[in-house]
Scaffold this motif. Structure first.
Motif, short mmCIF file in Angstrom:
data_model
loop_
_atom_site.label_atom_id
_atom_site.label_comp_id
_atom_site.label_asym_id
_atom_site.label_seq_id
_atom_site.Cartn_x
_atom_site.Cartn_y
_atom_site.Cartn_z
N THR A 175 -0.83 42.06 44.35
CA THR A 175 -2.24 41.84 44.69
C THR A 175 -2.42 41.53 46.17
OG1 THR A 175 -2.19 39.45 44.32
CG2 THR A 175 -2.57 40.85 42.39
N ALA A 176 -1.32 41.47 46.91
CA ALA A 176 -1.37 41.08 48.32
C ALA A 176 -0.36 41.91 49.10
CB ALA A 176 -1.09 39.58 48.47
N GLY A 177 -0.14 41.54 50.35
CA GLY A 177 0.73 42.29 51.23
C GLY A 177 2.19 41.87 51.13
N ASP A 178 2.92 42.09 52.23
CA ASP A 178 4.35 41.83 52.26
C ASP A 178 4.65 40.33 52.33
OD1 ASP A 178 3.69 41.17 54.85
OD2 ASP A 178 4.71 42.89 55.77
N PHE A 179 5.92 40.02 52.54
CA PHE A 179 6.33 38.62 52.54
C PHE A 179 5.64 37.82 53.65
CE2 PHE A 179 9.51 35.27 53.68
CZ PHE A 179 9.39 34.53 52.53
N ALA A 180 5.50 38.43 54.81
CA ALA A 180 4.81 37.73 55.91
C ALA A 180 3.37 37.41 55.52
CB ALA A 180 4.84 38.58 57.18
N ASP A 181 2.72 38.32 54.84
CA ASP A 181 1.36 38.07 54.38
C ASP A 181 1.33 36.94 53.36
OD1 ASP A 181 -1.49 38.65 54.02
OD2 ASP A 181 -0.90 39.45 52.07
N MET A 182 2.33 36.90 52.49
CA MET A 182 2.38 35.83 51.48
C MET A 182 2.60 34.47 52.14
SD MET A 182 1.71 37.18 48.57
CE MET A 182 2.31 36.04 47.31
N LEU A 183 3.39 34.41 53.21
CA LEU A 183 3.56 33.15 53.94
C LEU A 183 2.23 32.72 54.54
CD1 LEU A 183 6.98 33.57 55.80
CD2 LEU A 183 6.48 32.06 53.86
N ARG A 184 1.48 33.66 55.09
CA ARG A 184 0.17 33.32 55.65
C ARG A 184 -0.76 32.78 54.57
NH1 ARG A 184 1.30 38.00 58.80
NH2 ARG A 184 0.19 39.34 57.31
N ARG A 185 -0.71 33.40 53.39
CA ARG A 185 -1.55 32.93 52.29
C ARG A 185 -1.11 31.55 51.81
NH1 ARG A 185 -4.48 37.04 49.31
NH2 ARG A 185 -4.38 39.03 50.43
N LEU A 186 0.18 31.29 51.84
CA LEU A 186 0.68 29.96 51.48
C LEU A 186 0.11 28.91 52.44
CD1 LEU A 186 2.62 28.00 49.96
CD2 LEU A 186 4.42 28.73 51.58
N GLY A 187 0.07 29.27 53.70
CA GLY A 187 -0.45 28.33 54.71
C GLY A 187 0.53 27.21 54.95
N THR A 188 0.27 26.06 54.35
CA THR A 188 1.17 24.92 54.45
C THR A 188 1.61 24.54 53.04
OG1 THR A 188 0.14 24.09 56.48
CG2 THR A 188 1.39 22.51 55.15
N GLY A 189 2.91 24.61 52.80
CA GLY A 189 3.44 24.34 51.47
C GLY A 189 4.91 24.67 51.38
N LEU A 190 5.40 24.87 50.17
CA LEU A 190 6.82 25.03 49.89
C LEU A 190 7.15 26.47 49.52
CD1 LEU A 190 9.67 23.80 49.32
CD2 LEU A 190 8.87 23.38 46.98
N LEU A 191 8.14 27.04 50.18
CA LEU A 191 8.73 28.32 49.80
C LEU A 191 10.01 28.03 49.02
CD1 LEU A 191 9.37 31.39 49.90
CD2 LEU A 191 10.34 30.99 52.19
N VAL A 192 10.09 28.49 47.79
CA VAL A 192 11.27 28.25 46.94
C VAL A 192 12.16 29.49 46.96
CG1 VAL A 192 12.07 27.83 44.58
CG2 VAL A 192 10.06 26.63 45.45
N THR A 193 13.43 29.29 47.34
CA THR A 193 14.39 30.39 47.37
C THR A 193 15.58 30.16 46.44
OG1 THR A 193 15.56 29.41 49.25
CG2 THR A 193 13.79 30.97 49.74
N GLU A 194 15.66 28.96 45.85
CA GLU A 194 16.74 28.68 44.90
C GLU A 194 16.26 27.67 43.88
OE1 GLU A 194 21.49 27.47 44.82
OE2 GLU A 194 20.28 26.92 46.56
N LEU A 195 16.64 27.87 42.62
CA LEU A 195 16.32 26.93 41.55
C LEU A 195 17.60 26.50 40.87
CD1 LEU A 195 13.20 28.79 40.14
CD2 LEU A 195 13.19 26.53 41.21
N LEU A 196 17.63 25.24 40.45
CA LEU A 196 18.83 24.65 39.86
C LEU A 196 18.48 24.03 38.52
CD1 LEU A 196 19.94 22.78 43.10
CD2 LEU A 196 20.79 25.00 42.32
N GLY A 197 19.43 24.07 37.60
CA GLY A 197 19.25 23.41 36.32
C GLY A 197 18.48 24.25 35.33
#
Length: 449
Positions: A355-377
């Motif tokens: 529904t949106a653009g590439d990863f850079a666009d998704m970071l812009r949409r996130l604005g200020t927050g957390l990017l999760v690249t690994e999950l544990l447990g």
């Protein structure tokens, strides 16, 4: 033994088909009212290097026959890796003996004959890789060298691995269905450790595909592994609070996997799913569209028929966030009073519409927050949907990555998380059965310092 037309296999598909047909006939002659047989064979090579030296060279070759028989509503199953006539007869006898002492189950039985596949298009799944061991070693060394060459702080390596696998099988049942298949899977991976003073961080990257030419460049995979490990140096915890959360494509595929688990027949008929009675209701954000397409050429979850021979079909599973379908085999469908969806053995390629653009666009949409690249447990409760997992990633401010993050926990409930999807990126993950880009959630609870 007759030589194979493929140097990697000991049998031809015609020979496997003959084993299936003879075994089915034997089971019927000895009292089975219905039966199915699957014969499979696989072979492959794995080469691993570490710190510029060859660490392991492995060859695998396996084969097996699985026989399932029904005496009325009683079911018995037995298997063997011996293809000799005597061993096959013993396996049929063992399955029949089990069936005679098993309680009746009204849902037991083969798939309905009118649901079985009758057409077998070529999905381009079989690409055997003629890869001499010397070439595999060179490829792995090149991958690891690229990772270690990213920066002097790449202090150690868990190595690089090249895997080359191929398999073939024939499934048949007493309804007269016979379905052959051949497939291959190649992969190349690398994991390294970055160090800065006392701090150390590990990360990896990989490629996997049906055909070697789709894997990607070995040096590029290695560099990506090195860059990912390096980027994690200097990680810190976050202050506990509620933040928008962006799951990168690999983690987003895991979110879709939780939906698949909850929408699968076993969880549903056991009443162990938070999606009970959700069919036809709004489960996801209205943005979400999910299609199951078993017929993608070279798809890692492509198939013409499922594990019971039922014809696969393209389905719109989620439309406008509304749940339209389950994942059912014949047994779970009967337990639920429904019809199989052709998913015995699991889901096929799930395509989540961006529904949106590439990863850079998704970071812009996130604005200020957390990017999760690994999950544990494993903190996911399939019954309630409660979700609490250890996580690592990056803190983002104004669409720009500021610093890496570790030792945090993200929590929520999958019902609410699915409805809180705010955007889906076009940076689609293609290395598995769920093809989805990064997913942005409006907010989650993050526990840190």
């Amino acid at each position: 033994m007759t030589p194979s037309t493929d140097p990697g296999f000991s049998h031809t598909l015609d020979q496997l088909r003959d084993i299936v047909e003879r075994t089915l006939a034997d089971a019927r002659a000895r009292g089975a009212t219905a039966c199915d047989v699957e014969v499979s064979e696989g072979c492959g090579q794995n080469v691993s290097v570490r710190l510029g030296e060859v660490e392991t060279i492995e060859y695998n070759r396996d084969k097996g026959v699985g026989v399932t028989v029904y005496i009325g509503q009683r079911k018995g199953h037995a298997s063997t890796s011996d293809f000799s006539p005597a061993a096959l007869e013993q396996t049929v006898g063992a399955a029949l003996a089990i069936a005679r002492y098993t309680a009746e189950d009204e849902a037991a039985g083969l798939a309905d004959p009118d649901r079985l596949a009758t057409e077998f298009p070529d999905l381009d799944l079989y690409h055997p890789w003629d890869l001499p061991v010397e070439a595999a070693i060179e490829l792995a060394l090149r991958c690891e060298a690229a990772a270690r060459g990213v920066d002097a702080r790449i202090a150690n390596s868990e190595g690089a691995t090249v895997s080359n696998q191929a398999g073939q099988s024939v499934y048949g049942n007493s309804h007269g269905f016979i379905g052959p298949s051949r497939s291959s899977r190649q992969s190349l991976s690398c994991a390294v450790i970055a160090q800065d003073g006392e701090a150390m961080q590990r990360d990896y990257w990989y490629g996997t595909a049906r055909a070697a030419e789709d894997l990607g460049d070995a040096a590029a995979i290695g560099r990506r592994a090195g860059e990912r490990a390096l980027a994690r140096l200097g990680a810190r915890r976050l202050k506990t609070g509620e933040y928008p959360v962006l799951f990168d494509p690999a983690m987003a595929a895991g979110l879709i996997g939780h939906y698949v688990s909850a929408a699968s027949g076993g969880a549903l008929y056991r009443k162990a799913s938070f999606l009970l009675d959700a069919l036809g209701s709004q489960v996801f954000s209205p943005l979400v569209e999910i299609v199951e397409d078993p017929f993608l050429p070279r798809g890692l979850a492509s198939s013409v028929f499922d594990a019971e021979g039922v014809a696969c079909e393209r389905r719109e599973l989620v439309s406008g966030g509304v749940l339209n379908g389950w994942f059912l085999g014949s047994y779970s469908a009967r337990k639920l009073g429904l019809a199989t969806t052709g998913n015995a053995g699991g889901c096929h390629n799930l395509l989540v519409t961006p529904t949106a653009g590439d990863f850079a666009d998704m970071l812009r949409r996130l604005g200020t927050g957390l990017l999760v690249t690994e999950l544990l447990g494993q903190g996911v409760n399939g019954v309630t949907g409660d979700y609490s997992r250890g996580a690592a990633g990056f803190w983002v401010e104004n669409g720009v990555i500021v610093h890496p993050v570790e030792e945090i926990t993200i929590a929520g409930n999958l019902r609410e998380m699915f409805r809180a999807i705010a955007a889906i990126g076009s940076d689609v993950e293609t290395r598995g059965s769920k093809r989805v880009g990064s997913i942005l959630l409006e907010k989650m609870t993050v526990a840190g310092a």
